[in-house]
Design a protein around this motif. Structure first.
Motif, mmCIF file in Angstrom:
data_model
loop_
_atom_site.group_PDB
_atom_site.id
_atom_site.type_symbol
_atom_site.label_atom_id
_atom_site.label_comp_id
_atom_site.label_asym_id
_atom_site.label_seq_id
_atom_site.Cartn_x
_atom_site.Cartn_y
_atom_site.Cartn_z
ATOM 1 N N GLY A 42 98.605 41.570 39.332
ATOM 2 C CA GLY A 42 98.743 40.486 40.279
ATOM 3 C C GLY A 42 98.688 40.923 41.732
ATOM 4 N N ALA A 43 98.660 39.931 42.590
ATOM 5 C CA ALA A 43 98.657 40.126 44.048
ATOM 6 C C ALA A 43 99.106 38.809 44.668
ATOM 7 C CB ALA A 43 97.258 40.489 44.537
ATOM 8 N N VAL B 52 89.306 42.393 42.037
ATOM 9 C CA VAL B 52 88.085 42.029 41.311
ATOM 10 C C VAL B 52 87.503 40.713 41.812
ATOM 11 C CG1 VAL B 52 88.637 43.337 39.227
ATOM 12 C CG2 VAL B 52 89.400 40.963 39.427
ATOM 13 N N SER B 53 88.265 40.005 42.617
ATOM 14 C CA SER B 53 87.801 38.798 43.305
ATOM 15 C C SER B 53 88.714 38.622 44.510
ATOM 16 C CB SER B 53 87.863 37.578 42.381
ATOM 17 O OG SER B 53 89.175 37.052 42.332
ATOM 18 N N PRO B 54 88.388 37.701 45.400
ATOM 19 C CA PRO B 54 89.281 37.508 46.553
ATOM 20 C C PRO B 54 90.719 37.158 46.181
ATOM 21 C CG PRO B 54 87.155 36.501 46.980
ATOM 22 C CD PRO B 54 87.130 36.926 45.541
ATOM 23 N N VAL B 55 90.927 36.635 44.969
ATOM 24 C CA VAL B 55 92.278 36.195 44.598
ATOM 25 C C VAL B 55 92.855 36.917 43.387
ATOM 26 C CG1 VAL B 55 91.947 33.896 45.575
ATOM 27 C CG2 VAL B 55 91.376 34.291 43.164
ATOM 28 N N ALA B 56 92.049 37.647 42.635
ATOM 29 C CA ALA B 56 92.504 38.143 41.333
ATOM 30 C C ALA B 56 92.563 39.662 41.261
ATOM 31 C CB ALA B 56 91.607 37.619 40.217
ATOM 32 N N GLU B 57 93.654 40.152 40.655
ATOM 33 C CA GLU B 57 93.809 41.566 40.314
ATOM 34 C C GLU B 57 93.281 41.781 38.903
ATOM 35 O OE1 GLU B 57 95.548 44.720 38.148
ATOM 36 O OE2 GLU B 57 96.275 42.646 37.943
ATOM 37 N N ALA B 58 92.799 42.985 38.615
ATOM 38 C CA ALA B 58 92.035 43.247 37.391
ATOM 39 C C ALA B 58 92.820 42.955 36.114
ATOM 40 C CB ALA B 58 91.550 44.693 37.388
ATOM 41 N N ASN B 59 94.048 43.424 35.989
ATOM 42 C CA ASN B 59 94.791 43.240 34.739
ATOM 43 C C ASN B 59 95.010 41.771 34.428
ATOM 44 O OD1 ASN B 59 95.065 46.015 34.309
ATOM 45 N ND2 ASN B 59 97.007 46.119 35.409
ATOM 46 N N ILE B 60 95.397 41.005 35.436
ATOM 47 C CA ILE B 60 95.612 39.569 35.236
ATOM 48 C C ILE B 60 94.282 38.886 34.924
ATOM 49 C CG2 ILE B 60 96.437 37.438 36.277
ATOM 50 C CD1 ILE B 60 98.643 39.498 35.750
ATOM 51 N N ASN B 61 93.231 39.301 35.594
ATOM 52 C CA ASN B 61 91.911 38.696 35.422
ATOM 53 C C ASN B 61 91.347 38.902 34.019
ATOM 54 O OD1 ASN B 61 89.577 37.369 36.876
ATOM 55 N ND2 ASN B 61 88.553 39.232 36.155
ATOM 56 N N GLN B 62 91.778 39.955 33.345
ATOM 57 C CA GLN B 62 91.271 40.199 31.982
ATOM 58 C C GLN B 62 91.670 39.085 31.023
ATOM 59 O OE1 GLN B 62 89.171 42.493 31.520
ATOM 60 N NE2 GLN B 62 89.736 44.471 32.385
#
Length: 319
Positions: A157-158, A165-175
């Motif tokens: 998160g952020a 991985v996007s302007p709003v998303a962190e990689a682990n959450i985005n998976q």
């Protein structure tokens, strides 16, 4: 034997390997098992990497379990090119380690999470440093564990900084944003260690050089693995002048929350196409007097780094 027990839920790449080392070295907790996940690598390779790292550290008694192989809303998973670049195709910086003498346990990682919650209750700390698919599935199968587990300290998160991985998303959450939302909106006691603090907690080759000077196999191998990581950061994030200690910071905060300042707030994870993976305050629960999430906002990086180096250097000197 420590009173507190810890389960790591890892997609074992380079910072996950450092998280394993920190959990093994910490004197005030017992690492009772590792659940494997997908992300930096595929789940089976994650498990093999964890077994290799444990063997390198002389920890053959810590069991490793296979978790889910893909998100809760897909049927398969492919490693993102950026993940392969950052961690190497083998997940550990293209460093060769001996094939582990053990294999993953036959029990599933989800069943292990549920059984451990029933056994250890409030003494159990779960530290997921990959997608939250395994924990969400455990909650679905056994909803009562949300009131049994002592704490979930996740790397992901952020809130106050952009995603990676996007302007709003962190990689682990985005998976797996759907699983992440289920975890955030449960009754679990959650600490979110996101990019807000992990990008301030850096390691350089000055530190890995100290590991080399130990003249041990573990010190040499970890220096090789982490130097690969640092070299990639010079390409992807040259402004940082080091590599971020994402996953091991989550382990540190799980054991000592005073390392960070936090904001207590109910959170949810956006699953819409436009905002996929965004971790943000839940407008439907903003007036709740007892929020279940503490979001780390600042970190005492000097105290943490000193402890990190003390723990790992002592461990590597013995292996």
């Amino acid at each position: 034997m420590a009173t507190r027990k810890m389960i790591l839920d890892l997609d074992t790449g380079i910072d996950d390997a450092m998280a394993i080392a920190y959990a093994v070295a910490a004197p005030d907790v017992d690492l009772i098992g590792i659940v494997s996940s997908y992300g930096n690598v595929l789940t089976p390779l994650s498990a093999q990497n964890s077994l290799k790292i444990l063997e390198l550290l002389g920890q053959q008694d810590v069991p490793v379990f296979l978790g889910e192989s893909h998100s809760s809303t897909t049927t398969q998973f492919e490693v993102m090119p950026i993940s392969a670049q950052i961690h190497g195709k083998n997940g550990i910086g293209e460093v060769s380690l001996p094939t582990a003498k053990r294999q993953p346990e036959t029990k599933s990682g989800v069943d292990f999470l549920i059984e451990s919650a029933h056994t250890y209750g409030k003494d159990l700390i779960v530290v997921p440093t990959g997608p939250l698919t395994n924990l969400a599935k455990a909650l679905k199968q056994a909803p009562e564990i949300q009131n049994e587990i002592g704490n979930v300290t996740l790397m992901g998160g952020a809130l106050t900084v952009p995603g990676n991985v996007s302007p709003v998303a962190e990689a682990n959450i985005n998976q797996d944003p759907t699983a992440a939302d289920q975890v955030f909106e449960s009754n679990l006691n959650i600490t979110m260690v996101g990019l807000d603090v992990t990008l301030r907690t850096l390691l350089t080759k000055n530190e890995t050089a100290q590991w080399r000077k130990l003249n041990t196999v573990a010190g040499e191998k970890f220096a090789d693995i982490v130097d690969y990581y640092i070299d990639v950061y010079k390409i992807t994030s040259p402004h940082l002048h080091g590599c971020a200690l994402h996953d091991p910071l989550a382990v540190g905060v799980a054991l000592d929350p005073s390392l960070v300042s936090t904001l207590d707030i109910n959170m949810f994870v956006d699953t819409t196409k436009e905002m996929r993976g965004r971790t943000i305050g839940d407008p439907a629960r903003l007036t709740d007097q007892h929020p279940n999430v503490s979001v780390a906002l600042t970190v005492n990086q000097d105290t943490y780094l000193k402890r990190f180096m003390t723990y790992l250097s002592e461990l590597f000197s013995q292996n």
